[in-house]
Motif scaffolding. Structure first.
Motif, PDB file in Angstrom:
ATOM      1  N   MET A 135       0.834  -1.212   0.000  1.00 12.17           N
ATOM      2  CA  MET A 135       0.000   0.000   0.000  1.00 12.17           C
ATOM      3  C   MET A 135       0.862   1.253   0.000  1.00 12.17           C
ATOM      4  O   MET A 135       2.054   1.220   0.254  1.00 12.17           O
ATOM      5  N   ALA A 136       0.191   2.331  -0.255  1.00  8.66           N
ATOM      6  CA  ALA A 136       0.921   3.579  -0.454  1.00  8.66           C
ATOM      7  C   ALA A 136       1.540   4.088   0.835  1.00  8.66           C
ATOM      8  O   ALA A 136       1.015   3.901   1.928  1.00  8.66           O
ATOM      9  N   ASP A 188      -0.998   1.383 -11.373  1.00 11.92           N
ATOM     10  CA  ASP A 188      -1.718   0.121 -11.209  1.00 11.92           C
ATOM     11  C   ASP A 188      -3.216   0.394 -10.998  1.00 11.92           C
ATOM     12  O   ASP A 188      -3.663   0.638  -9.881  1.00 11.92           O
ATOM     13  N   GLU A 189      -3.958   0.354 -12.081  1.00 10.87           N
ATOM     14  CA  GLU A 189      -5.391   0.668 -12.010  1.00 10.87           C
ATOM     15  C   GLU A 189      -6.184  -0.487 -11.394  1.00 10.87           C
ATOM     16  O   GLU A 189      -7.217  -0.280 -10.763  1.00 10.87           O
ATOM     17  N   ALA A 214      -6.055  -0.212  -7.660  1.00  9.37           N
ATOM     18  CA  ALA A 214      -6.872   0.922  -7.205  1.00  9.37           C
ATOM     19  C   ALA A 214      -8.340   0.542  -7.106  1.00  9.37           C
ATOM     20  O   ALA A 214      -9.050   0.984  -6.204  1.00  9.37           O
ATOM     21  N   ALA A 215      -8.805  -0.277  -8.047  1.00  6.40           N
ATOM     22  CA  ALA A 215     -10.224  -0.650  -8.058  1.00  6.40           C
ATOM     23  C   ALA A 215     -10.518  -1.771  -7.068  1.00  6.40           C
ATOM     24  O   ALA A 215     -11.605  -1.839  -6.502  1.00  6.40           O
ATOM     25  N   ARG A 216      -9.529  -2.644  -6.872  1.00  9.23           N
ATOM     26  CA  ARG A 216      -9.762  -3.806  -5.998  1.00  9.23           C
ATOM     27  C   ARG A 216      -9.905  -3.376  -4.550  1.00  9.23           C
ATOM     28  O   ARG A 216     -10.780  -3.851  -3.837  1.00  9.23           O
ATOM     29  N   PRO A 253     -10.285   0.093  -2.995  1.00 13.90           N
ATOM     30  CA  PRO A 253     -10.312   1.536  -3.237  1.00 13.90           C
ATOM     31  C   PRO A 253      -9.858   2.365  -2.031  1.00 13.90           C
ATOM     32  O   PRO A 253     -10.339   2.150  -0.918  1.00 13.90           O
ATOM     33  N   VAL A 254      -8.928   3.268  -2.276  1.00 13.78           N
ATOM     34  CA  VAL A 254      -8.543   4.277  -1.286  1.00 13.78           C
ATOM     35  C   VAL A 254      -8.929   5.607  -1.909  1.00 13.78           C
ATOM     36  O   VAL A 254      -8.262   6.082  -2.813  1.00 13.78           O
ATOM     37  N   LEU A 255     -10.044   6.175  -1.457  1.00 14.92           N
ATOM     38  CA  LEU A 255     -10.633   7.320  -2.146  1.00 14.92           C
ATOM     39  C   LEU A 255     -10.432   8.632  -1.401  1.00 14.92           C
ATOM     40  O   LEU A 255     -10.938   9.656  -1.811  1.00 14.92           O
ATOM     41  N   ARG A 256      -9.726   8.571  -0.287  1.00 10.78           N
ATOM     42  CA  ARG A 256      -9.465   9.811   0.449  1.00 10.78           C
ATOM     43  C   ARG A 256      -8.252   9.622   1.324  1.00 10.78           C
ATOM     44  O   ARG A 256      -7.908   8.508   1.721  1.00 10.78           O
ATOM     45  N   TRP A 257      -7.638  10.747   1.638  1.00 10.54           N
ATOM     46  CA  TRP A 257      -6.574  10.731   2.639  1.00 10.54           C
ATOM     47  C   TRP A 257      -7.244  10.655   3.999  1.00 10.54           C
ATOM     48  O   TRP A 257      -8.318  11.203   4.209  1.00 10.54           O
ATOM     49  N   GLU A 279      -5.277   6.322   8.827  1.00 10.51           N
ATOM     50  CA  GLU A 279      -4.893   5.109   8.108  1.00 10.51           C
ATOM     51  C   GLU A 279      -3.671   4.452   8.742  1.00 10.51           C
ATOM     52  O   GLU A 279      -2.649   5.098   8.953  1.00 10.51           O
ATOM     53  N   TYR A 284      -8.627  14.009  -5.666  1.00 11.26           N
ATOM     54  CA  TYR A 284      -8.466  13.223  -4.435  1.00 11.26           C
ATOM     55  C   TYR A 284      -8.507  14.148  -3.210  1.00 11.26           C
ATOM     56  O   TYR A 284      -9.123  13.830  -2.186  1.00 11.26           O
ATOM     57  N   THR A 286     -11.424  14.253  -0.289  1.00  6.11           N
ATOM     58  CA  THR A 286     -11.094  14.215   1.141  1.00  6.11           C
ATOM     59  C   THR A 286     -11.706  15.407   1.874  1.00  6.11           C
ATOM     60  O   THR A 286     -12.291  15.258   2.955  1.00  6.11           O
ATOM     61  N   GLU A 290      -6.273   6.224  -4.921  1.00  3.85           N
ATOM     62  CA  GLU A 290      -4.823   6.148  -4.764  1.00  3.85           C
ATOM     63  C   GLU A 290      -4.308   4.802  -5.251  1.00  3.85           C
ATOM     64  O   GLU A 290      -4.969   3.781  -5.099  1.00  3.85           O
ATOM     65  N   THR A 291      -3.111   4.806  -5.832  1.00  3.30           N
ATOM     66  CA  THR A 291      -2.478   3.551  -6.218  1.00  3.30           C
ATOM     67  C   THR A 291      -0.970   3.764  -6.295  1.00  3.30           C
ATOM     68  O   THR A 291      -0.462   4.781  -5.833  1.00  3.30           O
ATOM     69  N   LEU A 292      -0.271   2.780  -6.854  1.00  5.73           N
ATOM     70  CA  LEU A 292       1.180   2.874  -7.002  1.00  5.73           C
ATOM     71  C   LEU A 292       1.550   2.726  -8.475  1.00  5.73           C
ATOM     72  O   LEU A 292       0.845   2.060  -9.227  1.00  5.73           O
ATOM     73  N   THR A 305     -11.028   5.587 -10.738  1.00  4.93           N
ATOM     74  CA  THR A 305     -11.251   4.184 -10.390  1.00  4.93           C
ATOM     75  C   THR A 305     -12.735   3.875 -10.173  1.00  4.93           C
ATOM     76  O   THR A 305     -13.578   4.754 -10.302  1.00  4.93           O
TER      77      THR A 305
END
Lengths: 523, 450
Positions: free
Chosen positions: A1-2, A500-501, A504-506, A508-512, A516, B114, B118, B298-300, B311
């Protein structure tokens, strides 16, 4: 993860061809390692000055906010620098050639921005007394007049907020007309060609219709025999895109209009590609009942990374009475607005949007129209078609053009020319980025395998097109020469490499989030 | 034509490459009878100077709220937008970008979306947000459709204090999809009683839609309504037309809302005569796959560096076609950017101070108006707008004020045309842009008019 703290780390950004250069800031040259806004700032800072007034709780109903919102505190220079740095990670039509098919990325003139911000236009309140907005209503009426003349249609509904919203407006007008005829229970099927935008079937469904797909011919057009075979007294209408998503004019369009009318249905035309025919063909002359216009595309209003748009819908005599409220009217006393269904002499199907339309977009679109005039708009669409056909002619010996003959404002290739090279359509597009070009539209339309849809628009000079053609010829030669690795690796000259799309879909992290766990772990 | 780069020589050379004699050959697929021989009957091209003049002429026929004491609200609010917001959104790399289909060259757009998501989630007290919708009214209609999908029920209860435009837009969507709407009458003459809404919730109810502050300006306690809705398996959709209020009032997420639909115009965006605006849409994580509209996630990248992409597109029209969660295929990108930059400038402290100045000014104005003979302030609670009852027809009063160069309020009947009992009422809003002198001007003008 990021790694949430990465923005502040000294991991170099972007390219990996050269050995990574470590810098203390993490930035490299003029490319910035910019954290999220939430990873900056301190409590006690602000970019806006307000007096610290005391308020009592007397009139807040016991509902004063107890938690903190959590927005970081930043000064004005910090905010300006943050968003300037973000802008530098973006590509726009001001940056260079943007041949994104079906999206119409043409020049965005700055005079449009200037007039949209004029005092007395940009700051009007939507519910000011009508007597105080006569100029605004005249402006809307003028734009409506231009649209009606260009389309050869008697009416236009101005309020839809975007192309897909215009589709919704048009299909709701059709549904309302069918209800008015007492056929709502029988006419529930809408015919949608395979090559249609995905919004077309989604829109039909949003109006309670079922969707029946019409196949395409080998020439990339509606199979008229298959279409006629599907007609019946349960058909509400057809949704056709013309010019279509293969970049072709539907040469049977008049026959299609006559057949759908004979069957008792209505003809919806997706006008997303109207920019190919402005000043050369009037949709009204083709037998169309309703068509939305993407003002932001055809008449160039900036899309700002996703919107806003505006999607007025032209309507035939048959559908005009069903146009939604509100709308502008004009009589000897001046301009007025019909704001409620009950006040209308017609049969409006309802209301589509909070206010009366995308005024800010209207202003820009009208400025674009006035700047061109009737002659210039006709020349613009002709140049757009000329440019697309020039690309077709200059590339067809090396890339696989999907359909023979003249194209309209966009040209469709498929990935047959990449067969056995190990290079995919996506790889090819990413390699274009390293050559300084925004890629064309990929994998759309779905009617051909590995679609590459290019739309140069009228804004592009022959010099730009020649450089683009040269670049594509070089890339094609490299692909055929077995340099697949270069393509797989691309892009390298970008702020981020391939993203890596799927991940991202599998998950989802949609906000900071300050909570976390991975962010804490990284600290 | 200054926007068209081709010379006639260029055009001839390109036609030659194509193998066409004239440009008419390019239109060979158009049926001959539909091809226009001449330009349509509209004026010829205009130079930049003339275009500016044309729009100046339109502008001078309007009364600009920037030049008049202005007290208009009811869904659109005049706030001060810092200069740097308008400067930043005009940077070409933001302004002239399209949907970020190539994320490697769109990290600027994706990161600000993003950040927007947030900020909206934090402001509303929700877990996730989308990347914006057309406006607050369409966001509300989409919230009702989403609640129907999530609960598999088709009866929505819309509280009477919902902005009539929001109600009408929802009604339009609902009537083509056979969704039943239950909408009790509105009445600003009584305190906003949650019971009038709670009594309508049953086992078939998909959602309850409640606006706070409501269209009359009243602050509504969502907590008892949320509790009653959840007890029956229904969702609570909270609506806010004035998001600055969330700097001072309890977030709907903290009061039990399942979906928040709001108008974000107040932060960063000009009034622009009604559009384009920026619809906010936020919900709980568990409902995210039912949420309409675009989202950035978010992704890498292949080097393990953090980045962003669009997404959850499997919910969307281009994949699911007629089974999509909605037909919406865009967002209010640039308006969302303006929101994000303004929100970043405000920060926690700035937002709270902005909200307090708004409320304090509204309180000051309400007290001054209440002291006028023939004016009654209806609200017990409000944030920055409230309803007043006048001794005369409100439309006439508003028109008379306009003739004096004052935009004094919105007659309630403009929004509720069939409510004759609202004839003497108007909605008055106050923001940080209203000076004491503005208020004095309104007060003395009202005294003359009434």
């Amino acid at each position: 993860m990021a790694d949430q703290s990465q923005g502040r780390s000294n991991v170099p950004q972007g390219g990996s061809q050269a050995p990574a250069t470590q810098t203390i800031s993490g930035s490299k040259g003029l490319e910035f390692a910019e954290p999220l806004i939430f990873e900056m700032g301190e409590d006690g800072r602000t970019g806006v000055d307000f007096e610290d007034v005391h308020v009592s709780d007397d009139r807040l109903g016991g509902l004063r906010r107890k938690d903190t919102v959590g927005w970081p505190g930043l000064s004005e220079p910090q905010v300006v620098r943050h968003y300037t740095r973000l802008s530098q990670k973006n590509y726009g039509i001001d940056s260079g050639f943007y041949p994104l098919g079906s999206c119409t990325m043409k020049h965005n003139p700055r005079v449009n921005e200037k007039v949209a911000r004029m005092a007395g236009l940009g700051d009007l309140h939507p519910l000011q007394p009508i007597s105080t907005v006569q100029g605004a209503l005249e402006l809307i009426d003028t734009l409506a007049h231009w649209i009606k003349v260009m389309c050869g249609m008697p009416a236009v509904a101005m309020s839809p907020a975007a192309g897909a919203h215009g589709e919704l407006c048009g299909m709701m007008a059709i549904k309302a007309a069918i209800q008015d005829r007492g056929e709502a229970d029988t006419r529930k099927r809408v015919l949608v060609p395979e090559s249609a935008h995905g919004t077309n079937p989604a829109t039909a469904a949003a109006c309670g219709f079922s969707v029946d797909s019409i196949p395409a011919t080998e020439q990339g057009r509606v199979d008229i025999e298959a279409f006629k075979a599907k007609l019946g007294d349960d058909v509400a209408g057809i949704m056709l895109t013309n010019p279509n998503t293969c970049g072709l004019f539907e040469n049977d369009v008049i026959e299609i209009a006559e057949a759908i009318h004979d069957a008792g249905g209505y003809f919806y035309c997706d006008g997303a590609n109207f920019n190919a025919i402005v000043g050369r063909v009037r949709p009204g002359d083709l037998g169309i009942d309703c068509m939305h216009l993407n003002l932001h595309k055809t008449f160039s209003t900036p899309h700002g990374g996703g919107g806003p748009g505006a999607g007025p819908v032209v309507l035939s005599e048959a559908l005009a009475p069903f146009a939604p409220v509100p709308y502008v009217i004009h009589d000897e006393d001046g301009y007025n607005m019909v704001e409620h269904e009950a006040d209308s002499d017609a049969k409006p199907f309802g209301r589509l949007k909070g206010n009366h339309g995308q005024m800010g977009v209207f202003i820009r679109a009208l400025a674009f129209m006035l700047s061109h005039g009737a002659d210039g708009l006709r020349q613009a669409s002709t140049d757009a078609v000329l440019n697309a056909n020039y690309l077709r002619a200059e590339l067809q010996d090396i890339m696989s053009v999907s359909f023979d003959g003249m194209c309209m404002h966009e040209v469709l290739f498929d990935d047959a020319f990449l067969k056995d090279t190990g290079v995919t359509t996506l790889d090819f597009a990413k390699a274009m980025i390293d050559e300084g070009f925004h890629p064309m539209t990929m994998y759309f339309p779905l009617v051909v395998h590995g679609a590459l849809l290019m739309e140069p628009t009228e804004s592009e000079s022959k010099e730009t097109l020649d450089l683009y053609i040269h670049t594509l010829r070089e890339l094609t030669a490299k692909a055929k020469a077995g340099e697949a690795d270069m393509f797989k690796n691309a892009p390298v000259l970008t702020p981020r490499r391939r993203l890596d799309e799927t991940a991202a879909a599998r998950k989802p992290v949609l906000r900071w989030s300050p909570l976390e766990p991975q962010a804490k772990a990284a600290e | 034509m200054r926007y068209l780069p081709h010379t006639d020589e260029d055009r001839q050379a390109m036609l030659k490459s194509i193998g066409a004699d004239t440009v008419e050959d390019l239109y060979c697929d158009v049926p001959a009878k539909a091809l226009l021989a001449e330009p349509v009957d509209l004026p010829s091209y205009a130079g930049e100077m003339d275009v500016e003049k044309t729009f100046s002429n339109f502008a001078t026929k309007n009364l600009s709220p920037g030049c008049a004491p202005t007290f208009l609200g009811a869904g659109a609010y005049r706030h001060h937008v810092p200069s740097s917001v308008d400067y930043m959104i005009q940077r070409g790399e933001f302004l002239t970008a399209y949907t970020p289909y190539q994320p490697e060259v769109s990290q600027g757009t994706l990161q600000y979306l993003y950040e927007f998501q947030t900020q909206v989630a934090m402001l509303t007290g929700m877990e996730v947000s989308n990347a914006s919708m057309y406006d607050g009214a369409t966001a509300t209609a989409e919230a009702v459709l989403m609640a129907g999908r999530a609960t598999r029920r088709n009866r929505a209860v819309l509280a009477g204090g919902l902005h009539p435009h929001y109600f009408d837009v929802t009604k339009t969507s609902a009537k083509f999809l056979d969704i039943e709407l239950v909408h009790p009458d509105s009445d600003p003459t009584h305190p906003a009683l949650p019971e009038s809404v709670i009594d309508l919730i049953d086992d078939k109810t998909s959602c309850v839609v409640v606006q706070t502050p409501d269209v009359f300006g009243r602050v509504i306690d969502l907590r008892p309504i949320a509790e009653a809705a959840h007890k029956k398996g229904a969702l609570l959709v909270a609506v806010t037309t004035e998001v600055v209020s969330l700097g001072l009032l309890e977030a709907p997420g903290n009061q039990g809302a399942d979906i928040v639909a709001a108008e974000g115009q107040s932060i960063g965006n000009a009034l622009s005569y009604g559009g384009p605006y920026v619809g906010l849409f936020a919900t709980r994580s568990k409902l995210v796959r039912q949420m309409p509209g675009r989202v950035a996630g978010e992704t890498l990248d292949v080097e393990g560096q953090r980045g962003w992409v669009l997404t959850l597109s499997t919910r969307e029209q281009h994949i699911r076609r007629e089974k999509a969660t909605s037909n919406i295929c865009t967002n209010s990108g640039l308006c969302a950017l303006a929101f994000t930059i303004h929100a970043s400038l405000l920060g926690e402290g700035g937002l709270n101070r902005l909200a307090r100045v708004n409320h304090a000014n509204a309180c000051k104005l309400a007290d001054q108006l209440a002291a006028i003979d023939g004016v009654e302030v209806m609200n017990e609670t409000f944030f920055n707008e409230f309803t007043v009852k006048l001794s005369k027809d409100a439309s006439d009063v508003v028109e008379a004020l306009a003739q004096k160069g004052i935009l004094g309020g919105i007659p309630l009947q403009r929004l509720f045309p069939d409510r004759d009992d609202f004839a003497n009422m108007m909605i008055v809003a106050c923001t940080e842009t209203n000076s004491d002198a503005d208020m004095d001007t309104l007060v003395s003008a009202l005294k003359e008019v009434l």
